[in-house]
Write a protein that holds these residues in place. Structure first.
Motif, short mmCIF file in Angstrom:
data_model
loop_
_atom_site.label_atom_id
_atom_site.label_comp_id
_atom_site.label_asym_id
_atom_site.label_seq_id
_atom_site.Cartn_x
_atom_site.Cartn_y
_atom_site.Cartn_z
N LYS A 69 0.82 -1.20 0.00
CA LYS A 69 0.00 0.00 0.00
C LYS A 69 0.86 1.26 0.00
O LYS A 69 0.57 2.23 -0.70
N ALA A 72 2.38 1.67 -3.35
CA ALA A 72 1.34 2.07 -4.31
C ALA A 72 1.05 3.57 -4.17
O ALA A 72 0.91 4.28 -5.17
N ASN A 73 0.96 4.04 -2.93
CA ASN A 73 0.73 5.47 -2.71
C ASN A 73 1.92 6.30 -3.16
O ASN A 73 1.76 7.40 -3.70
N SER A 76 1.86 6.34 -6.93
CA SER A 76 0.70 7.14 -7.35
C SER A 76 0.97 8.63 -7.19
O SER A 76 0.53 9.44 -8.00
N ARG A 107 2.97 10.30 0.01
CA ARG A 107 1.98 9.27 0.36
C ARG A 107 0.54 9.74 0.24
O ARG A 107 -0.35 8.95 -0.04
N ASN A 123 -2.82 8.80 -2.03
CA ASN A 123 -2.65 9.03 -3.46
C ASN A 123 -3.21 7.90 -4.31
O ASN A 123 -3.67 8.13 -5.43
N GLU A 124 -3.19 6.68 -3.80
CA GLU A 124 -3.74 5.56 -4.55
C GLU A 124 -5.22 5.75 -4.80
O GLU A 124 -5.74 5.37 -5.86
N THR A 125 -5.93 6.37 -3.84
CA THR A 125 -7.36 6.63 -4.00
C THR A 125 -7.61 7.59 -5.17
O THR A 125 -8.56 7.43 -5.93
N ILE A 127 -5.83 7.85 -7.79
CA ILE A 127 -5.53 7.17 -9.05
C ILE A 127 -6.62 6.16 -9.42
O ILE A 127 -7.01 6.04 -10.59
N SER A 128 -7.14 5.45 -8.43
CA SER A 128 -8.08 4.35 -8.70
C SER A 128 -9.54 4.76 -8.62
O SER A 128 -10.40 3.96 -8.97
#
Length: 250
Positions: A69, A72-73, A76, A107, A123-125, A127-128
């Motif tokens: 995670k 990924a962040n 991202s 992050r 940051n992953e949120t 992107i996705s």
């Protein structure tokens, strides 16, 4: 390495570059300098880098599984900064969070809502998930105001008044022009909708809604146009004698 990275970052922040690009270059330079410093320091203290290859491989696999995670962040964050889909100062909405982008870190991204509450969004949120950016290509945002008038009132005159009230406000754009429409027929009156455009959504829409609606209320009262309230008609069916007896007791 820390001193050099700080010096490079200060120079980059003063450079005439895009804000996202400055942040990316500053972070890449810091990572590169710290890595270079580590590679130079370890041999100087007598540590053979080749002896750490097996340990480094095992550590990398462990970190890859345990810090998915976080990585990924991290990735991202660089993607967001490089593709420039979200910039500092943009007003965005993601899920139930809406606010102005204040900071994009490795992050997470910090959003400040119009009420002053700060939201930390991974940051992953960004992107996705679907992100609504109100300032990506242009800053024009439409604001809709709903008003109801009585069936006996002059609807065409009410539409003209709505457009005049919108044009009188300084934040409302003259192009596209404010337009008022007959939206639908309601139980208690005729539903009208006023659409107007602004270019400063970061300042909020409640203030302009309040100002325009106060002007509409003032003009309607001056013109004798009614804003109806819900009304119900009760009809009693049955024995009229019982109804008269109930009225007498009351």
């Amino acid at each position: 390495a820390v001193w050099l990275s700080g010096s490079v970052e200060r120079k980059l922040m003063r450079a005439p570059l895009d804000s996202n690009l400055r942040i990316v270059l500053a972070r890449l330079s810091k990572v590169a300098l710290m890595f270079l410093a580590l590679m130079i320091t370890l041999p100087l203290v007598g540590i053979d880098l080749t002896a750490l290859s097996v340990f480094g491989g095992a550590l990398g696999v462990g970190l890859g599984f345990g810090l998915q995670k976080i990585m990924a962040n991290y990735v991202s964050g660089f993607i967001i900064l490089l593709d420039r889909s979200i910039r500092i100062g943009d007003l965005i909405s993601v899920g139930t969070d809406r606010g102005q982008v204040q900071q994009i870190t490795t992050r997470y991204t910090v959003l400040r809502s119009p009420s002053g509450v700060q939201s930390i969004v991974p940051n992953e949120t960004l992107i996705s998930s679907v992100v609504q950016n109100e300032g990506l290509s242009d800053r024009e945002v439409r604001v809709a105001i709903s008003v109801q008038v009585g069936y006996a009132d002059d609807v065409e005159r009410a539409l003209v008044i709505l457009e005049e009230c919108a044009r009188a406000h300084e934040r409302v754009l003259s192009e596209p022009v404010p337009r008022a429409f007959l939206h639908s027929f309601g139980d208690s009156g005729i539903n009208l909708e006023l659409g107007l455009w602004i270019t400063d959504p970061e300042n909020g829409t409640l203030g302009i809604r309040s100002a325009v609606q106060l002007e509409i209320l003032r003009r309607f009262r001056a013109e004798g146009i009614e804003i109806p309230f819900p009304q119900r008609e009760i009809r009693v069916l049955g024995d009229t004698g019982n109804v008269a007896l109930c009225d007498a007791k009351a």
